[in-house]
Design a protein around this motif. Sequence first.
Motif, PDB file in Angstrom:
ATOM      1  N   LEU A 205      65.965  55.135  99.694  1.00 55.98           N
ATOM      2  CA  LEU A 205      64.741  55.627  99.055  1.00 55.98           C
ATOM      3  C   LEU A 205      63.508  55.033  99.731  1.00 55.98           C
ATOM      4  O   LEU A 205      62.507  55.727  99.935  1.00 55.98           O
ATOM      5  CB  LEU A 205      64.757  55.297  97.565  1.00 55.98           C
ATOM      6  CG  LEU A 205      63.575  55.828  96.746  1.00 55.98           C
ATOM      7  CD1 LEU A 205      63.470  57.347  96.862  1.00 55.98           C
ATOM      8  CD2 LEU A 205      63.716  55.433  95.276  1.00 55.98           C
ATOM      9  N   SER A 206      63.573  53.752 100.096  1.00 59.54           N
ATOM     10  CA  SER A 206      62.452  53.108 100.795  1.00 59.54           C
ATOM     11  C   SER A 206      62.213  53.771 102.150  1.00 59.54           C
ATOM     12  O   SER A 206      61.070  53.968 102.562  1.00 59.54           O
ATOM     13  CB  SER A 206      62.738  51.615 100.991  1.00 59.54           C
ATOM     14  OG  SER A 206      62.945  50.970  99.756  1.00 59.54           O
ATOM     15  N   LEU A 207      63.303  54.128 102.831  1.00 65.05           N
ATOM     16  CA  LEU A 207      63.168  54.788 104.133  1.00 65.05           C
ATOM     17  C   LEU A 207      62.506  56.150 103.977  1.00 65.05           C
ATOM     18  O   LEU A 207      61.667  56.537 104.801  1.00 65.05           O
ATOM     19  CB  LEU A 207      64.550  54.937 104.761  1.00 65.05           C
ATOM     20  CG  LEU A 207      64.598  55.313 106.243  1.00 65.05           C
ATOM     21  CD1 LEU A 207      63.946  54.238 107.100  1.00 65.05           C
ATOM     22  CD2 LEU A 207      66.033  55.530 106.686  1.00 65.05           C
ATOM     23  N   GLN A 208      62.862  56.875 102.916  1.00 67.85           N
ATOM     24  CA  GLN A 208      62.237  58.172 102.690  1.00 67.85           C
ATOM     25  C   GLN A 208      60.758  58.019 102.333  1.00 67.85           C
ATOM     26  O   GLN A 208      59.928  58.839 102.726  1.00 67.85           O
ATOM     27  CB  GLN A 208      62.973  58.932 101.581  1.00 67.85           C
ATOM     28  CG  GLN A 208      62.496  60.363 101.394  1.00 67.85           C
ATOM     29  CD  GLN A 208      62.619  61.188 102.672  1.00 67.85           C
ATOM     30  OE1 GLN A 208      63.663  61.207 103.315  1.00 67.85           O
ATOM     31  NE2 GLN A 208      61.547  61.857 103.053  1.00 67.85           N
TER      32      GLN A 208
ATOM     33  N   LEU B 140      62.242  46.755 114.742  1.00 71.61           N
ATOM     34  CA  LEU B 140      60.908  47.116 114.258  1.00 71.61           C
ATOM     35  C   LEU B 140      60.765  46.893 112.769  1.00 71.61           C
ATOM     36  O   LEU B 140      59.657  46.659 112.270  1.00 71.61           O
ATOM     37  CB  LEU B 140      60.598  48.580 114.603  1.00 71.61           C
ATOM     38  CG  LEU B 140      60.437  48.893 116.086  1.00 71.61           C
ATOM     39  CD1 LEU B 140      60.161  50.380 116.288  1.00 71.61           C
ATOM     40  CD2 LEU B 140      59.303  48.070 116.690  1.00 71.61           C
ATOM     41  N   VAL B 141      61.855  46.968 112.013  1.00 71.14           N
ATOM     42  CA  VAL B 141      61.767  46.698 110.571  1.00 71.14           C
ATOM     43  C   VAL B 141      62.193  45.275 110.239  1.00 71.14           C
ATOM     44  O   VAL B 141      61.681  44.674 109.283  1.00 71.14           O
ATOM     45  CB  VAL B 141      62.589  47.718 109.755  1.00 71.14           C
ATOM     46  CG1 VAL B 141      62.019  49.106 109.912  1.00 71.14           C
ATOM     47  CG2 VAL B 141      64.053  47.720 110.147  1.00 71.14           C
TER      48      VAL B 141
ATOM     49  N   ARG C  52      58.586  45.363  97.535  1.00 69.45           N
ATOM     50  CA  ARG C  52      60.005  45.488  97.209  1.00 69.45           C
ATOM     51  C   ARG C  52      60.682  46.497  98.140  1.00 69.45           C
ATOM     52  O   ARG C  52      61.778  46.254  98.641  1.00 69.45           O
ATOM     53  CB  ARG C  52      60.185  45.927  95.756  1.00 69.45           C
ATOM     54  CG  ARG C  52      61.655  46.134  95.382  1.00 69.45           C
ATOM     55  CD  ARG C  52      61.800  46.802  94.030  1.00 69.45           C
ATOM     56  NE  ARG C  52      61.240  45.989  92.963  1.00 69.45           N
ATOM     57  CZ  ARG C  52      61.256  46.357  91.673  1.00 69.45           C
ATOM     58  NH1 ARG C  52      61.776  47.519  91.325  1.00 69.45           N
ATOM     59  NH2 ARG C  52      60.738  45.581  90.743  1.00 69.45           N
ATOM     60  N   ASP C  53      60.016  47.624  98.384  1.00 72.74           N
ATOM     61  CA  ASP C  53      60.597  48.642  99.257  1.00 72.74           C
ATOM     62  C   ASP C  53      60.703  48.133 100.696  1.00 72.74           C
ATOM     63  O   ASP C  53      61.685  48.428 101.392  1.00 72.74           O
ATOM     64  CB  ASP C  53      59.748  49.917  99.223  1.00 72.74           C
ATOM     65  CG  ASP C  53      59.936  50.702  97.940  1.00 72.74           C
ATOM     66  OD1 ASP C  53      61.087  50.833  97.497  1.00 72.74           O
ATOM     67  OD2 ASP C  53      58.943  51.169  97.380  1.00 72.74           O
TER      68      ASP C  53
ATOM     69  N   ASN D  10      66.472  45.081 105.161  1.00 78.04           N
ATOM     70  CA  ASN D  10      67.897  44.781 105.062  1.00 78.04           C
ATOM     71  C   ASN D  10      68.767  46.020 105.220  1.00 78.04           C
ATOM     72  O   ASN D  10      69.959  46.004 104.879  1.00 78.04           O
ATOM     73  CB  ASN D  10      68.195  44.132 103.706  1.00 78.04           C
ATOM     74  CG  ASN D  10      67.602  42.749 103.599  1.00 78.04           C
ATOM     75  OD1 ASN D  10      67.928  41.865 104.385  1.00 78.04           O
ATOM     76  ND2 ASN D  10      66.719  42.538 102.648  1.00 78.04           N
ATOM     77  N   ILE D  11      68.211  47.096 105.754  1.00 76.21           N
ATOM     78  CA  ILE D  11      68.961  48.362 105.825  1.00 76.21           C
ATOM     79  C   ILE D  11      70.183  48.252 106.740  1.00 76.21           C
ATOM     80  O   ILE D  11      71.181  48.947 106.542  1.00 76.21           O
ATOM     81  CB  ILE D  11      68.028  49.506 106.299  1.00 76.21           C
ATOM     82  CG1 ILE D  11      68.739  50.866 106.107  1.00 76.21           C
ATOM     83  CG2 ILE D  11      67.597  49.313 107.731  1.00 76.21           C
ATOM     84  CD1 ILE D  11      67.838  52.035 106.327  1.00 76.21           C
TER      85      ILE D  11
END
Length: 337
Positions: A169-172, A207-208, A326-327, A333-334
Amino acid sequence: MTALKQFQRIEATGLWRPSPDEQRREVVVSIGEATLTITDFNDRALTHWSLAALERQNPGVFPAIFNPDGDPDETLELDQSETTMIEAIDRLQRAIDRARPHPGRLRWASVGGVVAAVAAVLLFWLPGALQSHVVNVVPQIKRQDIGNTILQRIERVSGRACASADAQLSLQKLADRTGVRRIVVLPAGVHESLALPGGIVLLNRALVEDNEDPAVAAGYVLAERARAARRDPLDDLLERTGPTAAFRLLTTGELTPEIVDSYSEKILSEPHPAIPDEDLLEVFAQAALPTTPYAYARDITGETVLGLIEADPMSGRPQQQVLPDRDWVRLQNICGG
């Protein structure tokens, strides 16, 4: 889509398993115009599947088992009692299939029965015009198919895309914030970022993971948007693979695995074309995002990116948060930490 109207409010429960070594978990399944959304009972999205790329492993047998195209290890089981949802999936898949181009049936432009003859002439006399014509007539859903196919080839080198359920959801949200259809984080393979046909942007996990400010990752996504605006990724594919690829795509709607492999190897090994500062500044301004974090990520000294720093469109202006903290932590950590 007409076929969607009677199914707009359908939900069902099922058993979802992201991989064979994980337990199945009970989830809520809802259906959209082109996607199947799987959420937990706290209404938190776990994953989104494209209806166009959804496969049923056991037609006519229950419980019905579905998986994304090319990934039989991730499964969704729907019991026979969920007949309405199963029928809805079947109806929408048929509607999507009718709407997409089929090999040998040219429906992309109103050129009638002379398209094949015109395409042959263009192939031998005007390859540039043929390429331009194909780029203009290929529909978005076919671009997405091509982008997904290239991604699958790249994953053979990079490893499978990072797909932590908590971070999807955070990625979207990051994709929505930066104005692209889909962002994919890869564990390796891509040096920094890469735009594919169909609105897909690839990011290297560094990058993340290695930046505290989400504006850096967002900046690389926007840079790929600017690069794609200057040169359509599909146009780049056809330029690199030659007029035969363009002619095949026009007449059959498909690209051979050899063409896709050749293009994937080239874009991973060759340097990206530079983007003028004015193009970058324009797309950052449209997204209301600062260029400074992205500039310093490219050059910590700031010397080679001074134009992006001094002309930052958000300098002195109130800035909207790129992502809630939070996102961003979830997104970092994806790939599993």
